[in-house]
Design an enzyme around this catalytic site. Sequence first.
Site, PDB file in Angstrom:
ATOM      1  CG  LEU A   1      24.147  25.542  21.846  1.00 21.73           C
ATOM      2  CD1 LEU A   1      23.972  24.059  21.568  1.00 21.73           C
ATOM      3  CD2 LEU A   1      22.935  26.314  21.327  1.00 21.73           C
TER       4      LEU A   1
ATOM      5  CE  LYS B   1      36.397  20.813  16.878  1.00 25.37           C
ATOM      6  NZ  LYS B   1      36.991  22.161  16.745  1.00 25.37           N
TER       7      LYS B   1
ATOM      8  CE  LYS C   1      31.984  32.534  26.849  1.00 29.92           C
ATOM      9  NZ  LYS C   1      32.700  33.598  26.207  1.00 29.92           N
TER      10      LYS C   1
ATOM     11  CG  ASP D   1      34.943  24.126  20.061  1.00 22.96           C
ATOM     12  OD1 ASP D   1      35.539  23.069  20.254  1.00 22.96           O
ATOM     13  OD2 ASP D   1      35.543  25.212  19.910  1.00 22.96           O
TER      14      ASP D   1
ATOM     15  CG  ASP E   1      28.192  25.045  13.131  1.00 23.22           C
ATOM     16  OD1 ASP E   1      27.880  25.181  14.336  1.00 23.22           O
ATOM     17  OD2 ASP E   1      28.957  25.832  12.543  1.00 23.22           O
TER      18      ASP E   1
HETATM   19  P1  IMP Z   1      31.135  26.901  21.296  1.00 25.11           P
HETATM   20  O1  IMP Z   1      30.366  28.053  21.876  1.00 25.11           O
HETATM   21  O2  IMP Z   1      32.560  26.874  21.760  1.00 25.11           O
HETATM   22  O3  IMP Z   1      30.460  25.563  21.475  1.00 25.11           O
HETATM   23  O4  IMP Z   1      31.321  27.218  19.752  1.00 25.11           O
HETATM   24  C1  IMP Z   1      30.390  26.945  18.816  1.00 25.11           C
HETATM   25  C2  IMP Z   1      30.693  27.676  17.524  1.00 25.11           C
HETATM   26  O5  IMP Z   1      32.113  27.852  17.266  1.00 25.11           O
HETATM   27  C3  IMP Z   1      30.203  26.818  16.387  1.00 25.11           C
HETATM   28  O6  IMP Z   1      28.825  27.052  16.123  1.00 25.11           O
HETATM   29  C4  IMP Z   1      31.119  27.201  15.245  1.00 25.11           C
HETATM   30  O7  IMP Z   1      30.593  28.308  14.557  1.00 25.11           O
HETATM   31  C5  IMP Z   1      32.425  27.572  15.911  1.00 25.11           C
HETATM   32  N1  IMP Z   1      33.396  26.448  15.848  1.00 25.11           N
HETATM   33  C6  IMP Z   1      33.803  25.672  16.858  1.00 25.11           C
HETATM   34  N2  IMP Z   1      34.695  24.729  16.458  1.00 25.11           N
HETATM   35  C7  IMP Z   1      34.841  24.914  15.119  1.00 25.11           C
HETATM   36  C8  IMP Z   1      35.644  24.241  14.104  1.00 25.11           C
HETATM   37  O8  IMP Z   1      36.381  23.248  14.342  1.00 25.11           O
HETATM   38  N3  IMP Z   1      35.516  24.725  12.844  1.00 25.11           N
HETATM   39  C9  IMP Z   1      34.725  25.780  12.521  1.00 25.11           C
HETATM   40  N4  IMP Z   1      33.969  26.430  13.433  1.00 25.11           N
HETATM   41  C10 IMP Z   1      34.031  26.008  14.724  1.00 25.11           C
END
Ligand code: IMP
Length: 177
Positions: free
Chosen positions: A111, A134, A109, A106, A103
Site C-alpha cells: 500500500l 499485523k 509495503k 502486513d 485482506d
Molecule cells: P504487505 O505489503 O507486507 O503489507 O503485504 C500485503 C499482502 O501480503 C497481503 O495483501 C497478502 O496478500 C499477503 N500476506 C501478508 N500476510 C499474510 C498472511 O498471514 N497470510 C496470507 N497472506 C498474507
Amino acid sequence: MAQIKVHDKNFIPYLSAAEIDTQVQRVADEINRDYSNKKPLFIAILNGAFIFAADLFKKIDVEAEICFIKLASYKGIKSTGKVITAIGLDAEIYGRDVIIVEDIVDTGKTLSQFLPQLEHQHPASLKITSLLHKPEAMIHPIKIDYLGFTIPNKFVLGYGLDYDGLGRNIKEIYQLV
Ligand code: IMP
C-alpha cells in the site's frame, strides 16, 4: 474446528466465521455512517481481498461502486527497486471518495507504494479498509481507517487468504501452528 494441514504446514482455528461476520458488519456500519451522503468507489485488491470485499459490499447500504484490481510489481529501469502497477484500474478516480479494500496489511509495503499513485489522480478522499492488520510486522506505516481485526505477527489463511495458492475457500481464519 480442528487442526488442518495445507501443503506441508499445520494450522489451528483462529477466527470463526461468526466472529468474522460480526466485525465485517461493524466495519460496514462505520462506512455506511461516514458515507451516508456520498457515493464511494471501493477498490478491492485481488486476489486476497475478494471474499472480504464481497461480504463487506453486501452490507453497504449507501450508493456505491466497486472495482477489482491486481497489483503487480516489476523491477524498474532505475535502481529504485520494485515498481507497483495496478492492473484493471479503469475507473475514474478524480473527485471520487475512494475506499481501498485489503485482506491484510502486513509490512505495509504494497500500500505504501500504491497509495501515492492513487493520490496523484486526486480523489476527493482516500481511505483504507482492511480485514486484518499485523502491527508488529509493519515497516511502512499505513493508516487503516476501517479495520476488522488486529492480529499477532503469525501467518494466517482462509477467508480469501492463501498459503501458496491454497486455503482461500476456507470459511474461517486459521493460524500457523
Ligand atoms: P504487505 O505489503 O507486507 O503489507 O503485504 C500485503 C499482502 O501480503 C497481503 O495483501 C497478502 O496478500 C499477503 N500476506 C501478508 N500476510 C499474510 C498472511 O498471514 N497470510 C496470507 N497472506 C498474507
